[in-house]
Design an enzyme around this catalytic site. Structure first.
Site, mmCIF file in Angstrom:
data_model
loop_
_atom_site.group_PDB
_atom_site.id
_atom_site.type_symbol
_atom_site.label_atom_id
_atom_site.label_comp_id
_atom_site.label_asym_id
_atom_site.label_seq_id
_atom_site.Cartn_x
_atom_site.Cartn_y
_atom_site.Cartn_z
ATOM 1 N N SER B 55 55.045 12.102 -103.099
ATOM 2 C CA SER B 55 54.947 12.911 -104.312
ATOM 3 C C SER B 55 54.261 14.231 -103.963
ATOM 4 O O SER B 55 53.679 14.380 -102.909
ATOM 5 C CB SER B 55 54.145 12.170 -105.374
ATOM 6 O OG SER B 55 54.868 11.051 -105.833
ATOM 7 N N GLY B 56 54.358 15.172 -104.881
ATOM 8 C CA GLY B 56 53.720 16.470 -104.649
ATOM 9 C C GLY B 56 54.713 17.583 -104.409
ATOM 10 O O GLY B 56 54.338 18.702 -104.080
ATOM 11 N N HIS B 57 56.003 17.268 -104.563
ATOM 12 C CA HIS B 57 57.058 18.245 -104.282
ATOM 13 C C HIS B 57 57.847 18.643 -105.528
ATOM 14 O O HIS B 57 58.961 19.141 -105.422
ATOM 15 C CB HIS B 57 58.028 17.702 -103.236
ATOM 16 C CG HIS B 57 57.392 17.345 -101.933
ATOM 17 N ND1 HIS B 57 56.764 18.266 -101.144
ATOM 18 C CD2 HIS B 57 57.286 16.160 -101.279
ATOM 19 C CE1 HIS B 57 56.290 17.671 -100.045
ATOM 20 N NE2 HIS B 57 56.596 16.390 -100.113
ATOM 21 N N HIS B 219 54.196 20.007 -96.169
ATOM 22 C CA HIS B 219 52.924 19.311 -96.342
ATOM 23 C C HIS B 219 51.828 20.148 -95.717
ATOM 24 O O HIS B 219 50.796 19.643 -95.334
ATOM 25 C CB HIS B 219 52.971 17.929 -95.697
ATOM 26 C CG HIS B 219 54.202 17.168 -96.040
ATOM 27 N ND1 HIS B 219 55.323 17.210 -95.274
ATOM 28 C CD2 HIS B 219 54.486 16.406 -97.111
ATOM 29 C CE1 HIS B 219 56.255 16.468 -95.845
ATOM 30 N NE2 HIS B 219 55.781 15.977 -96.963
#
Lengths: 213, 332
Positions: B55-57, B219
Site C-alpha cells: 500500500s502507499g501507491h 519506495h
C-alpha cells in the site's frame, strides 16, 4: 540430552518476546536501506506463528509438524520478502525432523541445515550478498563442526550463537546484492542488513531456549 | 510527521474501509482476506486479472479495479508485498473458468509471494500466467533487464490486458500481449522530497533542500544520480532522452505518454513537463498516440514525477483506446 516438544514450542514464545522488544531497532536498521518496516513485518509474522503454535493440537508432540505449521503460517500470512523466506525455511526444517517428539543434537543440526537450505532455495541466496543467509549459514557450519568434533550440547549452541552474531555483523561492511537494498549500491555499505539482524534474533532466541533449565 | 492518520498500525485497514464504502458500486472486499475484487467477480468466460503489492501507491493498486482493468487486488502493508494467502484468495475469487493472469512489479517480495500463490492455484487446476513489469530504466542497466523494477508502467499493462480480457481473449494471448506491452514500456522518475514512513515518522530517504534524485524508485529507492535542482525543461529533457535511448524509441514510432505524479507534485508542474516531452518527441519525429497526465502510481506524498513512454502497435493502440471503468481510471 534431548530437546523436548515443549521446549521447541517455548522457543516460539521466546522468539516473539525478543522480536517485540527489538521491533523498533529492526525498523531503524531498515530505514537507511529499506523502508523501515522490517521490525513490523517480522513481528507481525511471528505473532501469527504464536497463534499457530498455541492452536497446535494438545497431545500431538510431533516437532516436525509443529515447525511445518509455523512455516505455513508465515508463508500464508507473512507477506513482504520475509514471509516466503522464513516460511519456506521453517517448512523445510520441519520436514527433516518429521515425527520426532524429541530432538537429539544431531537433529538440531539437521533441522537448521534444512532451514538454511530453504532460504537458499527460495531466495537463491548465497553468502556475502548482505542477507539473512549471512547470519544463518555460518551458524549452521558451526553447528556441524561442533557436532563432528564431539563438543557438548551447551558449547555447541553457545558457539553457534556467537557465529551467527559475527555473521550478522559481517553484513555491515557488505555491498547489498539482493532485494530492494541492492538498489543502493555503495550506499548500502555501513549498515547491518535488517534480515540478517532479525534472523540473529530468531536464531538466538530459539537456541537459547534449548538450553533453558 | 504531519499526516492526517489515526494509528499507523490501522492505516491500511481504515483506508480500505473508506474505499470500499465509497465505491460500493464497483468493488467489494472478500470476507476472509484483505483482498478487493470487482463487484461482479468472477466474470464468467473472462480471464481474471489479479494484481497487488504494497500500500502507499494510491490510486494504485485498488483504484484500477473495474471493467476493462483489473479484477482483484491483493493488498499489502505499506510498501510490503501481500502474503501468499491473500494472492491465492484473490485468484480464486476472480477465476471465471478461463484462468487468471497475475500482473506484478519486479520486486523480490512480490515475485515470491505471487509465485507461491500461483503454484497453489495451479495445483488446484486453475491455469495461471504472470507478467512481471520492469519498466524503470534507472533501476539496472539494459543488459540486466531482469533486475529492473516495475513503476508506472504497470498502469499501461493493466489497461492493455484489461481491455483484452473484456474482448474475450484467452490466457495465452493475454500473456503474449501483456509481455509485449511491458517490453515496449520504459519509465524514469525524479524526486526532490521523500515521503514520510507512517510507521517510523521518518523520511524514506535523505536529500538536501536544493537537490533532486534522478531515477528514484516508488519506495524511495535511490536512483542513478543525485543532482542540484533543475528547471522543469532541464529535468524533463534529461529524463525523456534517457527513456528514448533505452528502448530505443525511433523516428516514426507512435507512443503513449504517461506523466505520473509521485504524490505531492502539482498537476501544474506536470503539464509544464509534458509540454517539454511533447517538444522532444516532435524533434525525434515520434508521434503521440495518447497522453495521460496525473497521479497514477504514487509513493504517498513523495515530491517528484515520472515519464513513461510505451511504443504502440495497432493492437496496443486499440487496447489503449478501449473504454474502461475503474474506480480511479475511467475512459469513455
Amino acid at each position: 540430552m534431548g530437546v523436548s516438544f515443549e521446549r521447541v514450542k517455548m522457543a516460539f514464545v521466546r522468539i516473539l518476546e525478543e522480536l517485540e522488544k527489538n521491533r523498533q531497532y529492526l525498523n531503524d536498521l531498515d530505514a537507511p536501506i529499506g523502508d523501515s518496516d522490517h521490525g513490523d513485518s517480522v513481528t507481525n509474522a511471528f505473532r501469527k506463528v504464536k497463534e499457530a503454535v498455541d492452536k497446535y493440537p494438545e497431545g500431538d508432540r510431533d516437532i516436525g509438524k509443529l515447525l511445518q505449521e509455523v512455516g505455513k503460517s508465515i508463508i500464508f500470512s507473512g507477506g513482504a520478502a520475509m514471509g516466503p523466506l522464513y516460511g519456506t525455511a521453517f517448512m523445510d526444517a520441519g520436514k527433516v525432523v518429521s515425527g520426532k517428539p524429541e530432538l537429539t543434537p544431531q537433529d538440531v543440526v539437521t533441522m537448521w541445515e534444512a532451514f538454511a537450505g530453504g532460504i537458499a532455495r527460495r531466495g537463491n541466496a548465497k553468502m556475502g550478498e548482505k542477507t539473512m543467509y549471512d547470519t544463518i549459514y555460518p551458524m549452521v557450519e558451526s553447528l556441524k563442526a561442533s557436532l563432528a568434533a564431539g563438543e557438548g550440547f551447551e558449547e555447541m549452541i553457545t558457539r553457534a550463537i556467537e557465529r551467527a552474531r559475527q555473521g550478522m555483523e559481517s553484513t555491515k561492511d557488505m555491498l547489498s546484492l539482493r532485494g530492494r537494498s541492492s538498489r543502493l549500491g555503495e550506499r548500502s555499505i555501513g549498515h547491518i542488513d535488517p534480515g540478517a539482524a532479525s534472523s540473529f534474533i530468531v536464531i538466538k532466541a530459539f537456541l537459547e531456549t534449548l538450553l533453558e533449565k | 510527521m504531519k499526516k492526517f492518520i489515526n494509528h499507523p498500525e490501522n492505516l491500511v485497514e481504515e483506508m480500505l474501509e473508506g474505499f470500499v464504502k465509497a465505491n460500493v458500486d464497483k468493488v467489494r472486499r472478500l470476507p476472509t482476506e484483505r483482498v478487493l475484487v470487482r463487484k461482479d467477480a468472477p466474470v464468467k468466460g473472462k480471464v481474471g486479472i489479479v494484481t497487488g503489492g504494497g500500500s502507499g501507491h494510491k490510486p494504485a493498486f485498488i483504484g484500477y479495479i473495474g471493467k476493462g482493468l483489473v479484477d482483484a487486488v491483493a493488498v499489502g502493508d505499506i510498501f510490503a508485498a501481500p502474503p501468499v494467502q491473500r494472492v491465492y484468495e484473490a485468484i480464486k475469487a476472480v477465476d471465471g473458468g478461463k484462468g487468471v493472469l497475475l500482473c506484478l512489479g519486479n520486486y523480490s517480495g512480490d515475485v515470491m509471494n505471487f509465485g507461491m500463490a500461483a503454484e497453489l492455484a495451479q495445483a488446484e487446476g486453475i491455469p495461471i500466467e504472470s507478467v512481471i513489469v520492469n519498466d524503470d530504466v534507472a533501476s539496472s542497466p539494459k543488459d540486466r533487464m531482469d533486475n529492473r523494477r516495475g513503476v508506472a508502467g504497470e498502469v499501461i499493462l493493466w489497461k492493455v490486458v484489461g481491455a483484452l480480457a473484456e474482448e474475450g481473449a484467452d490466457l495465452a494471448k493475454m500473456k503474449e500481449v501483456g509481455t509485449r506491452a511491458v517490453f515496449n514500456t520504459r519509465s524514469l522518475g525524479v524526486a526532490h522530497t521523500p515521503c514520510i514512513m507512517p510507521s517510523s515518522g521518518k523520511p524514506s530517504f535523505e536529500i538536501g533542500e536544493d537537490e533532486m534524485e534522478i531515477g528514484v524508485g516508488h519506495h524511495g529507492e535511490p536512483g542513478i544520480q543525485r543532482m542540484k535542482m533543475m528547471s522543469a525543461d532541464e529535468v524533463t529533457e534529461l529524463m525523456t532522452l534517457k527513456v528514448i535511448e533505452d528502448l530505443p524509441f525511433k523516428s516514426g514510432d507512435e507512443v503513449t505518454v504517461l506523466i505520473n505524479g509521485l504524490g505531492s507534485t502539482s498537476l501544474l508542474e506536470m503539464y509544464i513537463s509534458f509540454r517539454k516531452v511533447a517538444q522532444i518527441l516532435a524533434d525525434h519525429s515520434i508521434k503521440i498516440h495518447r497522453t495521460y497526465i496525473g497521479e497514477f502510481f504514487t509513493s504517498m506524498e513523495m515530491g517528484g514525477f515520472s515519464v513513461t513512454l510505451t511504443k504502440m502497435d495497432d493492437e496496443l493502440k486499440r487496447l489503449m483506446d478501449a473504454p474502461c471503468n475503474g474506480v480511479h481510471f475511467i475512459q469513455h
